[in-house]
Enzyme design. Sequence first.
Site, mmCIF file in Angstrom:
data_model
loop_
_atom_site.group_PDB
_atom_site.id
_atom_site.type_symbol
_atom_site.label_atom_id
_atom_site.label_comp_id
_atom_site.label_asym_id
_atom_site.label_seq_id
_atom_site.Cartn_x
_atom_site.Cartn_y
_atom_site.Cartn_z
ATOM 1 N N ARG A 90 46.394 44.098 6.152
ATOM 2 C CA ARG A 90 45.835 44.187 4.735
ATOM 3 C C ARG A 90 45.998 42.811 4.133
ATOM 4 O O ARG A 90 46.921 42.470 3.459
ATOM 5 C CB ARG A 90 46.587 45.207 3.826
ATOM 6 N N HIS A 122 42.834 51.768 -1.306
ATOM 7 C CA HIS A 122 41.562 51.953 -0.736
ATOM 8 C C HIS A 122 40.606 52.998 -1.327
ATOM 9 O O HIS A 122 41.407 54.211 -0.972
ATOM 10 C CB HIS A 122 41.683 51.861 0.865
ATOM 11 N N ASN A 143 36.547 47.545 -3.339
ATOM 12 C CA ASN A 143 36.809 48.679 -2.639
ATOM 13 C C ASN A 143 38.083 49.369 -2.917
ATOM 14 O O ASN A 143 38.637 50.350 -2.537
ATOM 15 C CB ASN A 143 36.731 48.564 -1.049
ATOM 16 N N ASN A 152 48.661 57.888 -3.755
ATOM 17 C CA ASN A 152 48.007 57.020 -2.606
ATOM 18 C C ASN A 152 48.738 57.465 -1.344
ATOM 19 O O ASN A 152 48.015 57.663 -0.339
ATOM 20 C CB ASN A 152 48.124 55.779 -2.839
ATOM 21 N N GLU A 160 42.454 62.031 3.440
ATOM 22 C CA GLU A 160 41.995 61.207 4.566
ATOM 23 C C GLU A 160 42.284 61.509 5.940
ATOM 24 O O GLU A 160 41.139 61.329 6.657
ATOM 25 C CB GLU A 160 42.301 59.754 4.086
#
Length: 290
Positions: A90, A122, A143, A152, A160
């Site tokens: 990252r 993200h 983004n 998250n 996700e």
Amino acid sequence: MTKNTSHSLCRIALAMAMVSAAMASPGMGQARESELHTFHCLHGCPIGAPATNDVVVREIYTLSSNDLTKLADWVAYRVTHESIGESGSREWERDPWLSADETLSPDAYDGASGLLHIDRGHQAPLSSFSGTPHAADTNILSNITPQSSALNQGPWVRLEDRERELATRLRVPVYVYTGPLFERMMRPLPAGGQYQRTPSGYWKVVALADGRVSAFVFDQKTPRRANYCDARVTLLHAELRSRLILFPEATVPFTSLDAELGCDAPPPADLTPDDIPAERRTPRRPRLPR
């Protein structure tokens, strides 16, 4: 072709499409944003974002960046089993395709994790595109949003994971739209600027080309151990909260994707809209004759 050249050509094509649509529809104040076509969007890209937004089309996502909040009002991406890989590094980067006053720089997040209990969240996930040469583009700050660490690292990432599992198991593209909600005042990033805002929550819609769709709304206060299935809402509810029409060119009937995402129980009922309370009026005293 360089990234800047590709972006310039995209902007020119988008402008020509909007002009053509306006000329073909006399009396319309402006062209519909659904004139934008990218393979990241299923049944057209969302419409309803401010006209001042910048639409950024990259190889792995399309987003609509808000000049005031300096965050994307919506991000659209398409996960395939080939695009998935191990999460990489990252290295945060301001968006090189936006002017300096339209996007955040990495130092805007300095000290924010400890002060606000947030991550650099993200919207298009890194792991979903680590199998492509463009994974680093997920770390561009247009983004990224200031997202609760508990959300998250908890139900958000688990959802996700299910998107990736679905693309791998069914061997079909999984389309995802996501974006922030600003429904109450939240503490801003320490170095975010005067108009930068921290979202109070997020919406997300996961869809397949056959018309199966699931929609979710998460509050920033969602606990780490929460089940993402408990955040399910109707598609209309997500559209009303986001103030966007998400599938403007859809011609197929929508059915539920819940079971494929591991949500077997019936969805929770949508929140009942609030009423404006009636005023309490003190009865007037009758006037005495003079």
